[in-house]
Enzyme design. Sequence first.
Site, PDB file in Angstrom:
ATOM      1  CG  ASP A   1      -1.598   4.480   2.763  1.00 55.03           C
ATOM      2  OD1 ASP A   1      -2.024   4.098   1.950  1.00 55.03           O
ATOM      3  OD2 ASP A   1      -1.336   3.986   4.043  1.00 55.03           O
TER       4      ASP A   1
ATOM      5  CD  GLU B   1      -3.093   7.482   6.148  1.00 54.68           C
ATOM      6  OE1 GLU B   1      -4.233   6.609   6.154  1.00 54.68           O
ATOM      7  OE2 GLU B   1      -2.422   7.404   6.663  1.00 54.68           O
TER       8      GLU B   1
ATOM      9  CD  GLU C   1      -3.203   0.881   2.314  1.00 50.08           C
ATOM     10  OE1 GLU C   1      -3.830  -0.279   2.137  1.00 50.08           O
ATOM     11  OE2 GLU C   1      -3.191   1.743   3.213  1.00 50.08           O
TER      12      GLU C   1
END
Length: 294
Positions: A108, A110, A106
């Site tokens: 990310d 954020e 993953e």
Amino acid sequence: MAKSCRITVVSSILFANVISLAMASVVSVGDFNKDFYITCSPNHVNTSKDEHERSLILDQSSGSGFASNDMFLFGQIDMQIKLVSGHSAGTVVAYYLTSDQPNRDELDFEFLGNVTGQPYILQTNIFADGFDNREERMYLWFDPTKDFHTYSILWNLHQIVFMVDWVPIRVYRNHADKGVPFPRRQPMSIKASLWNGDSWATRGGHDKIDWSKGPFIASFRNYKIDACVWRGNARFCRTDSETNWWNKERFSTLNWRQRKLFKWAIKYHLIYDYCKDNKRFNNILPKECSLPKY
């Protein structure tokens, strides 16, 4: 992060018994209804008439999100985002690639909301073979709620580069030959969500969402997907070709201009680096922390 609309959506793509056809890079620009599906709360997702802009809504009843119809193995993804304005404490806008597997990979972005007058925090994180704990945090050099800005992920066999308006802010090099996990086998889908993260997102969960300030809205537009669509055979996505441009030698590391911008971003805007958190790792930092980034 199994929060409202951050819950993993099981991919409809079967990984076994898929016959690969000729593989090429796909360039897809702009049509949210064509390239993405809504993962939860359709009544909290608004798409413009021309299908080129999409907004996510968070209120007390639900967050919202969307995900790509296809999965990809290597390429570059660009997305323009305008974040929640005003008092956004406790809200999290996520834009990321994920394999949705138990030992998932993953990548990310954020965006951690804050109280009025305080800056957003951009957190990046990397999962590789199911291992994470690779967070970095930074303040941006602009107000990300006033206008759209471009957030990009370049992912190839050599490196992962997170970029903001084409400025590299993070580089994660492939040191798999030295025992460092690197996402290179699992295809990933593109996802975006707006959700309630007030248990941790703002000052470690001290500042909760003020629902009287809602609903909270984040907007997305002008995305570009230039990546290898997964059809069950990684070999086609690993080749160096005109369509798989990201695998060419000149994209195997940062160029001199990118290195200069990267050093500037790290020097003036980085506020947390897991590679400097000796307390967290009991003075045994992850192996990649002592290895070159380019």
